[in-house]
Design a protein around this motif. Structure first.
Motif, PDB file in Angstrom:
ATOM      1  N   ALA A 159       2.659 -15.399 -15.343  1.00  0.00           N
ATOM      2  CA  ALA A 159       1.795 -14.554 -14.516  1.00  0.00           C
ATOM      3  C   ALA A 159       2.321 -14.490 -13.089  1.00  0.00           C
ATOM      4  N   ILE A 160       2.718 -15.638 -12.567  1.00  0.00           N
ATOM      5  CA  ILE A 160       3.245 -15.681 -11.202  1.00  0.00           C
ATOM      6  C   ILE A 160       4.536 -14.870 -11.097  1.00  0.00           C
ATOM      7  N   TYR A 161       5.476 -15.093 -12.025  1.00  0.00           N
ATOM      8  CA  TYR A 161       6.748 -14.383 -11.976  1.00  0.00           C
ATOM      9  C   TYR A 161       6.537 -12.870 -12.071  1.00  0.00           C
ATOM     10  N   ALA A 162       5.723 -12.453 -13.038  1.00  0.00           N
ATOM     11  CA  ALA A 162       5.513 -11.019 -13.259  1.00  0.00           C
ATOM     12  C   ALA A 162       4.776 -10.372 -12.097  1.00  0.00           C
ATOM     13  N   GLY A 163       3.779 -11.069 -11.562  1.00  0.00           N
ATOM     14  CA  GLY A 163       3.037 -10.525 -10.440  1.00  0.00           C
ATOM     15  C   GLY A 163       3.879 -10.458  -9.186  1.00  0.00           C
ATOM     16  N   VAL A 164       4.614 -11.523  -8.918  1.00  0.00           N
ATOM     17  CA  VAL A 164       5.422 -11.593  -7.700  1.00  0.00           C
ATOM     18  C   VAL A 164       6.555 -10.574  -7.726  1.00  0.00           C
ATOM     19  N   ILE A 165       7.264 -10.474  -8.836  1.00  0.00           N
ATOM     20  CA  ILE A 165       8.408  -9.552  -8.864  1.00  0.00           C
ATOM     21  C   ILE A 165       7.933  -8.108  -8.793  1.00  0.00           C
ATOM     22  N   ARG A 199      -7.205 -20.751  -5.629  1.00  0.00           N
ATOM     23  CA  ARG A 199      -7.140 -19.293  -5.527  1.00  0.00           C
ATOM     24  C   ARG A 199      -6.392 -18.829  -4.283  1.00  0.00           C
ATOM     25  N   GLY A 200      -6.640 -19.481  -3.160  1.00  0.00           N
ATOM     26  CA  GLY A 200      -5.956 -19.091  -1.936  1.00  0.00           C
ATOM     27  C   GLY A 200      -4.457 -19.234  -2.044  1.00  0.00           C
ATOM     28  N   ARG A 201      -4.004 -20.346  -2.620  1.00  0.00           N
ATOM     29  CA  ARG A 201      -2.575 -20.573  -2.744  1.00  0.00           C
ATOM     30  C   ARG A 201      -1.927 -19.611  -3.728  1.00  0.00           C
ATOM     31  N   TYR A 202      -2.592 -19.348  -4.845  1.00  0.00           N
ATOM     32  CA  TYR A 202      -2.065 -18.357  -5.784  1.00  0.00           C
ATOM     33  C   TYR A 202      -2.085 -16.969  -5.148  1.00  0.00           C
ATOM     34  N   GLY A 203      -3.166 -16.670  -4.432  1.00  0.00           N
ATOM     35  CA  GLY A 203      -3.272 -15.371  -3.787  1.00  0.00           C
ATOM     36  C   GLY A 203      -2.231 -15.155  -2.710  1.00  0.00           C
ATOM     37  N   SER A 204      -1.803 -16.225  -2.046  1.00  0.00           N
ATOM     38  CA  SER A 204      -0.811 -16.092  -0.973  1.00  0.00           C
ATOM     39  C   SER A 204       0.558 -15.677  -1.501  1.00  0.00           C
ATOM     40  N   LEU A 205       0.779 -15.813  -2.803  1.00  0.00           N
ATOM     41  CA  LEU A 205       2.062 -15.408  -3.372  1.00  0.00           C
ATOM     42  C   LEU A 205       2.263 -13.902  -3.289  1.00  0.00           C
ATOM     43  N   SER A 206       1.170 -13.136  -3.341  1.00  0.00           N
ATOM     44  CA  SER A 206       1.288 -11.675  -3.272  1.00  0.00           C
ATOM     45  C   SER A 206       1.768 -11.208  -1.906  1.00  0.00           C
ATOM     46  N   PRO A 207       1.115 -11.599  -0.802  1.00  0.00           N
ATOM     47  CA  PRO A 207       1.668 -11.184   0.493  1.00  0.00           C
ATOM     48  C   PRO A 207       3.059 -11.753   0.750  1.00  0.00           C
ATOM     49  N   ALA A 208       3.344 -12.946   0.234  1.00  0.00           N
ATOM     50  CA  ALA A 208       4.690 -13.499   0.393  1.00  0.00           C
ATOM     51  C   ALA A 208       5.713 -12.606  -0.301  1.00  0.00           C
ATOM     52  N   ALA A 209       5.367 -12.134  -1.500  1.00  0.00           N
ATOM     53  CA  ALA A 209       6.276 -11.245  -2.229  1.00  0.00           C
ATOM     54  C   ALA A 209       6.443  -9.918  -1.506  1.00  0.00           C
ATOM     55  N   VAL A 210       5.355  -9.424  -0.918  1.00  0.00           N
ATOM     56  CA  VAL A 210       5.430  -8.190  -0.145  1.00  0.00           C
ATOM     57  C   VAL A 210       6.363  -8.377   1.049  1.00  0.00           C
ATOM     58  N   GLY A 211       6.237  -9.520   1.727  1.00  0.00           N
ATOM     59  CA  GLY A 211       7.106  -9.791   2.861  1.00  0.00           C
ATOM     60  C   GLY A 211       8.561  -9.866   2.468  1.00  0.00           C
ATOM     61  N   VAL A 212       8.852 -10.568   1.372  1.00  0.00           N
ATOM     62  CA  VAL A 212      10.238 -10.691   0.915  1.00  0.00           C
ATOM     63  C   VAL A 212      10.775  -9.328   0.476  1.00  0.00           C
ATOM     64  N   GLY A 213       9.954  -8.565  -0.251  1.00  0.00           N
ATOM     65  CA  GLY A 213      10.390  -7.249  -0.714  1.00  0.00           C
ATOM     66  C   GLY A 213      10.694  -6.311   0.432  1.00  0.00           C
ATOM     67  N   THR A 214       9.813  -6.294   1.432  1.00  0.00           N
ATOM     68  CA  THR A 214      10.029  -5.414   2.577  1.00  0.00           C
ATOM     69  C   THR A 214      11.211  -5.900   3.414  1.00  0.00           C
ATOM     70  N   ALA A 215      11.332  -7.222   3.565  1.00  0.00           N
ATOM     71  CA  ALA A 215      12.474  -7.775   4.308  1.00  0.00           C
ATOM     72  C   ALA A 215      13.783  -7.463   3.589  1.00  0.00           C
ATOM     73  N   VAL A 265      -2.729 -12.491 -10.866  1.00  0.00           N
ATOM     74  CA  VAL A 265      -2.211 -13.823 -10.525  1.00  0.00           C
ATOM     75  C   VAL A 265      -3.361 -14.765 -10.181  1.00  0.00           C
ATOM     76  N   VAL A 266      -4.304 -14.323  -9.356  1.00  0.00           N
ATOM     77  CA  VAL A 266      -5.402 -15.196  -8.932  1.00  0.00           C
ATOM     78  C   VAL A 266      -6.302 -15.559 -10.104  1.00  0.00           C
ATOM     79  N   GLU A 267      -6.439 -14.661 -11.079  1.00  0.00           N
ATOM     80  CA  GLU A 267      -7.243 -14.965 -12.259  1.00  0.00           C
ATOM     81  C   GLU A 267      -6.625 -16.078 -13.109  1.00  0.00           C
ATOM     82  N   HIS A 268      -5.371 -16.399 -12.877  1.00  0.00           N
ATOM     83  CA  HIS A 268      -4.722 -17.514 -13.565  1.00  0.00           C
ATOM     84  C   HIS A 268      -4.776 -18.814 -12.760  1.00  0.00           C
TER      85      HIS A 268
END
Length: 447
Positions: free
Chosen positions: A22-28, A157-173, A148-151
């Protein structure tokens, strides 16, 4: 004979393996989505010349940002479509369709003939592809974040949820770095002729990886429980308006700041630094890439704070901090040095990461699983469309007024509005105390 259903997981895996997938698929997915979406802003100057010829370069650039905004205006429709799929058929089906649409649209944009080749049809096709990108983005971020957060294990939840903005930051960077490499490696003639296409075409192989990962994931446990209990809603958005209007209004109000801060940072500051700070394109893009990587690094910190503190505390800190810093940021940008510009961007990124960390958990905390995708994604995307999509345009216009810090004052005003929303909307809302709210929604009691 049973028929194949895209929402049915291909294989059964252990709970820990399902979480990893879930983390890999959501993050990528989020990585690719915002790599794709960010490229347009980074190549705004080039696109303005190739697709919007005008005697006034500022007018051409404003036209480019207007199409940038148009890609956002279609997002609520994407949220409705993909939200309905996610709440009716399953999160997995929705996420798979979203990443396919985004990757295909971006590759086609990279193959698009310019205005010099086919005239006004180049502009028409560009607008169409931006709309398809917006349609996809309308379902991607909310859907991947919710999935991702549902897993997440309880209390995470906060830590799992933080993976989404982190992925957005990496993708945009990554989009910024790839753009920087391409622009610095080619002559201006080669860049305008064919070089600008390379970053867009790279979306193809990235998209294939995301599609493969999302084909291998299972349905989220919370939606599977809804399906098993026979509580799948036929009209989840309508049910959201019936029982969760306050929560939907909270998501809308908070995301005003999320949209303005992030898209002013990523869709406006490069052009602004080149014009006002008198930095080169390379220096401007480098500063933004560093700021986005900083945004990525602090996102998990905010995720931990969300789990250890209340949602409202983190929201108030990030919104009031942004309100205080925004005018200073634009003062620093006007000092015409790389160091001051970098400090300005990193400051905005720091508070924007806190804002986004609340977005990630609010769409799960505020809604029951049976309507969560639709009720969370639609107000989120309406707010992003109205305030995020127009942020580069508004900031560009304000930057041309006699008030030197006008863009900073605008960001500060939106921050104060969001702070008031957080104060009332997130009161008592967290993973441990919102059980009564969810129970009332499940019973059909209007909030």
């Amino acid at each position: 004979m049973p028929t194949s259903d895209v929402s049915t997981p291909p294989v059964h895996v252990t709970e820990s393996a399902a979480r990893r997938r879930a983390i890999y698929a959501g993050v990528i997915g989020n990585f690719i989505e915002w790599y794709d979406f960010g490229l347009y802003g980074f190549f705004a100057v080039t696109i303005s010349v190739l697709f919007f010829p005008a005697s006034d370069p500022t007018a051409a650039l404003l036209s480019t940002f207007a199409v940038f905004a148009l890609g956002f205006l279609i997002r609520p429709l994407g949220a409705f479509v993909f939200g309905w799929i996610g709440d009716r058929i399953g999160r997995r089906a929705s996420l798979l369709a979203a990443v396919i649409l985004m990757s295909l649209s971006t590759v086609l944009l990279g193959l698009l003939p310019t205005y010099a080749s086919i005239g006004v049809w180049a502009t028409v096709l560009l607008v169409a592809l931006r709309m398809f990108q917006g349609l996809s983005a309308g379902g991607e971020y909310a859907g991947a974040t919710i999935y991702v957060v549902e897993h997440a294990p309880r209390g995470w939840r906060g830590r799992y949820g933080s993976l989404s903005p982190a992925a957005v930051g990496v993708g945009t960077a990554t989009a910024a770095v790839v753009s920087l490499i391409v622009t610095s490696s080619l002559t201006e003639a080669d860049l305008s002729s064919w070089g600008w296409r390379i970053p867009f075409l790279l979306s193809g192989p990235l998209g294939v990886i995301a599609i493969i990962l999302r084909m291998r994931i299972e349905e989220s446990p919370e939606f599977q429980a809804v399906r098993d209990s026979g509580q799948v809603e036929s009209a989840p958005l309508a049910e959201g308006f019936r029982v969760a209007k306050k929560s939907m209004a909270t998501v809308f109000g908070w995301n005003m700041l999320n949209g303005v801060s992030f898209y002013m940072l990523t869709g406006f500051t490069v052009a602004y630094m080149m014009k006002v700070s008198e930095l080169t394109y390379t220096a401007s893009l480098s500063a933004l890439a560093v700021a986005l990587l900083f945004y990525t690094c602090v996102s998990p910190f905010y995720g931990l704070c969300v789990d250890k503190l209340s949602r409202r505390q983190v929201a108030m800190f990030s919104s009031l901090g942004m309100a205080a810093f925004a005018p200073l940021a634009f003062f620093l940008l006007q000092q015409q040095t790389f160091a001051s510009s970098l400090l300005a961007l990193m400051g905005i990124a720091f508070f924007a990461a806190g804002v986004t960390s609340i977005v990630a958990v609010s769409m799960v905390d505020l809604f029951p699983a049976r309507i969560r995708f639709s009720a969370g994604a639609v107000p989120y995307q309406i707010s992003i469309a109205v305030f995020g999509g127009t942020a580069p345009y508004v900031a560009t216009w304000l930057g041309g007024t006699s008030v030197e810090l006008a863009p900073g004052y605008y960001l500060a005003l939106i921050s104060l509005i969001a702070a008031s929303v957080a104060w009332f909307g997130f009161k008592g809302v967290d993973e441990n105390t919102n059980a009564e709210l969810i129970a009332r929604s499940a019973e059909g009691v209007e909030q």
